[in-house]
Design a protein around this motif. Structure first.
Motif, PDB file in Angstrom:
ATOM      1  N   ILE A   1       0.803  -1.215   0.000  1.00 35.57           N
ATOM      2  CA  ILE A   1       0.000   0.000   0.000  1.00 35.57           C
ATOM      3  C   ILE A   1       0.838   1.268   0.000  1.00 35.57           C
ATOM      4  CG2 ILE A   1      -1.939  -1.172   1.103  1.00 35.57           C
ATOM      5  CD1 ILE A   1      -1.108   0.020   3.757  1.00 35.57           C
ATOM      6  N   ILE A   2       2.107   1.165   0.389  1.00 37.77           N
ATOM      7  CA  ILE A   2       2.977   2.345   0.393  1.00 37.77           C
ATOM      8  C   ILE A   2       3.585   2.543  -0.987  1.00 37.77           C
ATOM      9  CG2 ILE A   2       4.985   3.445   1.441  1.00 37.77           C
ATOM     10  CD1 ILE A   2       4.476   1.732   3.932  1.00 37.77           C
ATOM     11  N   ASP A   3       4.225   1.490  -1.507  1.00 33.60           N
ATOM     12  CA  ASP A   3       4.906   1.597  -2.801  1.00 33.60           C
ATOM     13  C   ASP A   3       3.940   1.868  -3.946  1.00 33.60           C
ATOM     14  OD1 ASP A   3       7.698   0.680  -1.899  1.00 33.60           O
ATOM     15  OD2 ASP A   3       6.408  -0.925  -1.185  1.00 33.60           O
ATOM     16  N   SER A   4       2.748   1.286  -3.872  1.00 32.09           N
ATOM     17  CA  SER A   4       1.780   1.461  -4.954  1.00 32.09           C
ATOM     18  C   SER A   4       1.067   2.800  -4.871  1.00 32.09           C
ATOM     19  CB  SER A   4       0.738   0.339  -4.899  1.00 32.09           C
ATOM     20  OG  SER A   4      -0.033   0.427  -3.714  1.00 32.09           O
TER      21      SER A   4
ATOM     22  N   ASP B   1       9.427  -8.006  -0.077  1.00 33.08           N
ATOM     23  CA  ASP B   1       8.390  -8.986  -0.381  1.00 33.08           C
ATOM     24  C   ASP B   1       7.321  -9.058   0.713  1.00 33.08           C
ATOM     25  OD1 ASP B   1      10.114 -10.028   1.462  1.00 33.08           O
ATOM     26  OD2 ASP B   1      10.138 -12.055   0.639  1.00 33.08           O
ATOM     27  N   GLU B   2       7.398  -8.167   1.699  1.00 37.93           N
ATOM     28  CA  GLU B   2       6.415  -8.153   2.769  1.00 37.93           C
ATOM     29  C   GLU B   2       5.362  -7.085   2.511  1.00 37.93           C
ATOM     30  OE1 GLU B   2       8.385  -7.582   6.478  1.00 37.93           O
ATOM     31  OE2 GLU B   2       9.176  -9.626   6.576  1.00 37.93           O
ATOM     32  N   GLU B   3       4.117  -7.402   2.862  1.00 39.22           N
ATOM     33  CA  GLU B   3       3.021  -6.462   2.680  1.00 39.22           C
ATOM     34  C   GLU B   3       2.826  -5.610   3.935  1.00 39.22           C
ATOM     35  OE1 GLU B   3      -0.329  -8.849   1.606  1.00 39.22           O
ATOM     36  OE2 GLU B   3       0.375  -9.113  -0.463  1.00 39.22           O
ATOM     37  N   SER B   4       2.130  -4.503   3.748  1.00 41.08           N
ATOM     38  CA  SER B   4       1.809  -3.603   4.864  1.00 41.08           C
ATOM     39  C   SER B   4       0.309  -3.655   5.134  1.00 41.08           C
ATOM     40  CB  SER B   4       2.238  -2.170   4.546  1.00 41.08           C
ATOM     41  OG  SER B   4       3.624  -2.096   4.302  1.00 41.08           O
TER      42      SER B   4
END
Length: 406
Positions: A13-16, A45-48
């Motif tokens: 959600i941060i990078d996108s 490779d970890e999600e937020s």
């Protein structure tokens, strides 16, 4: 008196930019948010995860905010079951029906999430409770009694994300258009994706316009068809006419593709071509009797590559293979789009947009056109998964074929 609901965001959600986009939506629509939990993925490779309470001055404002958040991938923490209403008549949907995006979607029924099959934009969602099945239907296919999802409650959308580093086989396909990109390296990456798609038994759809033949790239596309790198073709009457004209007369719309000269009576070649194919009974009979011995359409027939030729009001002829009923043509294009694992859109605005409207956002798309407006319009209409190249298709297709086959 304010009203509030709690939503959550999960993924990259941060990078996108999803989180920033959602924050902006809330503030732009006169709401406020309170972040209750925020867990940051510490590795690429970890999600937020983010959970926040959204407040608004009234229910109408809150509904508007939740609608925009829903489009961005935010979900209610306590989702209800989707509301189903029967269609009152054939081709008539209930008021307030849910109109789909092209992103992977689920609907909640009897407290379970069900994947929506055959996802594409601007459709209704029909649920068959006994089969525990949900799927899209275009409005003109709705039948009286179909249970149609209404409202956004109980609907979950999963927009594509961009992981850190753009990893994955389609990592470089992050949308956008520019004529400043290094074409050679980009073509090399596209070739690698195409080869990988075929290695995984994927299906490649080529969407081609007449300019491809005019520019001299027909031989390269025919070669890709012959060698098994194009599995389906979507085009118009004009593309097929000029491709066959080139094979029979050496011209495309009366111009010699090799010398760029206009031979005497060359302007009649395309109508002569149509006449000969009509006399033969269609493209396949014309190939079988030896009238057509080369070109893209020849290779499609010779290699059992299915094609859809969608007609338009301005077509000459048209060829017997051209689908002149607009709804029938849409349905044929839709079947191709749902089978495709990768799409090459080559110098055709109308057909590219038509196919793009039927594609889920998970299908990689490469759109090539010399006119930036063509590429931009495709992306603006919702095909965010597309990568655009503003370049001459007459250069791109031969370079792609050479990268793959030589």
């Amino acid at each position: 008196m304010t009203v509030a609901r709690t939503v959550e965001l999960e993924g990259h959600i941060i990078d996108s930019g999803m989180m920033q986009r959602c924050f902006g939506v809330v503030m732009d629509l006169d709401g406020n948010f309170d972040v209750e939990q925020f867990d940051v993925g510490e590795h690429k490779d970890e999600e937020s995860y983010c959970r926040m309470t959204v407040t608004a001055p009234d229910e109408e404002t809150l509904r508007s905010i939740l609608h925009e958040l829903h489009q961005s991938g935010a979900q209610l923490t306590d989702p209800p079951n989707a509301r189903l209403e029967p269609a009152p008549a054939d081709r008539v949907v209930p008021n307030g029906f849910y109109s789909t995006t092209n992103h992977p979607t689920q609907v909640r029924h009897e407290d379970e999430w069900i994947d929506v099959e055959r996802i594409e934009m601007d459709c209704a969602v029909v649920v068959e409770p006994d089969e525990r099945r949900a799927y899209t239907k275009v409005l003109n296919a709705i039948e009286a009694g179909d249970l149609v999802v209404t409202g956004e409650a109980g609907v979950r959308v999963d927009p594509p994300e961009r992981p850190r580093g753009g990893s994955g086989p389609f990592g470089f396909m992050q949308g956008g258009v520019s004529s400043e990109r290094p074409s050679a390296s980009l073509i090399r990456e596209i070739a690698e994706v195409l080869v990988e798609t075929k290695a995984d038994d994927g299906t490649v759809l080529a969407v081609a316009g007449p300019a491809l033949i005019h520019s001299g790239a027909g031989d390269a596309l025919a070669r890709l068809v012959r060698e098994g790198y194009v599995d389906m073709l979507s085009a118009g009457n004009g593309f097929a006419v000029h491709d066959i004209e080139r094979g029979v007369y050496g011209t495309s719309l009366g111009m010699d593709v090799e010398t760029m000269e206009h031979p005497r009576k060359g302007h009649k070649h395309h109508i002569y071509t149509i006449s000969e194919v009509v006399r033969a009974g269609g493209i396949e009979p014309a190939v079988e009797e030896g009238l057509v011995e080369e070109g893209v359409m020849y290779e499609c027939v010779a290699n059992d590559v299915p094609y859809v030729l969608a007609g338009s009001i301005r077509d000459d002829g048209p060829l017997p293979d051209t689908i002149t009923d607009a709804v029938e043509a849409q349905d044929a294009i839709r079947e191709q789009a749902h089978e495709a694992d990768m799409v090459l859109m080559l110098s055709t605005l109308l057909h590219s947009v038509a196919v793009g409207n039927c594609l889920p956002s998970t299908t990689p798309v490469v759109c090539v056109d010399i006119n930036p407006a063509t590429v931009t319009q495709l992306l603006d209409r919702g095909s965010a998964q597309a990568i655009g190249m503003v370049t001459d298709v007459g250069t791109f297709v031969p370079a792609l074929a050479e990268e793959i086959l030589d």
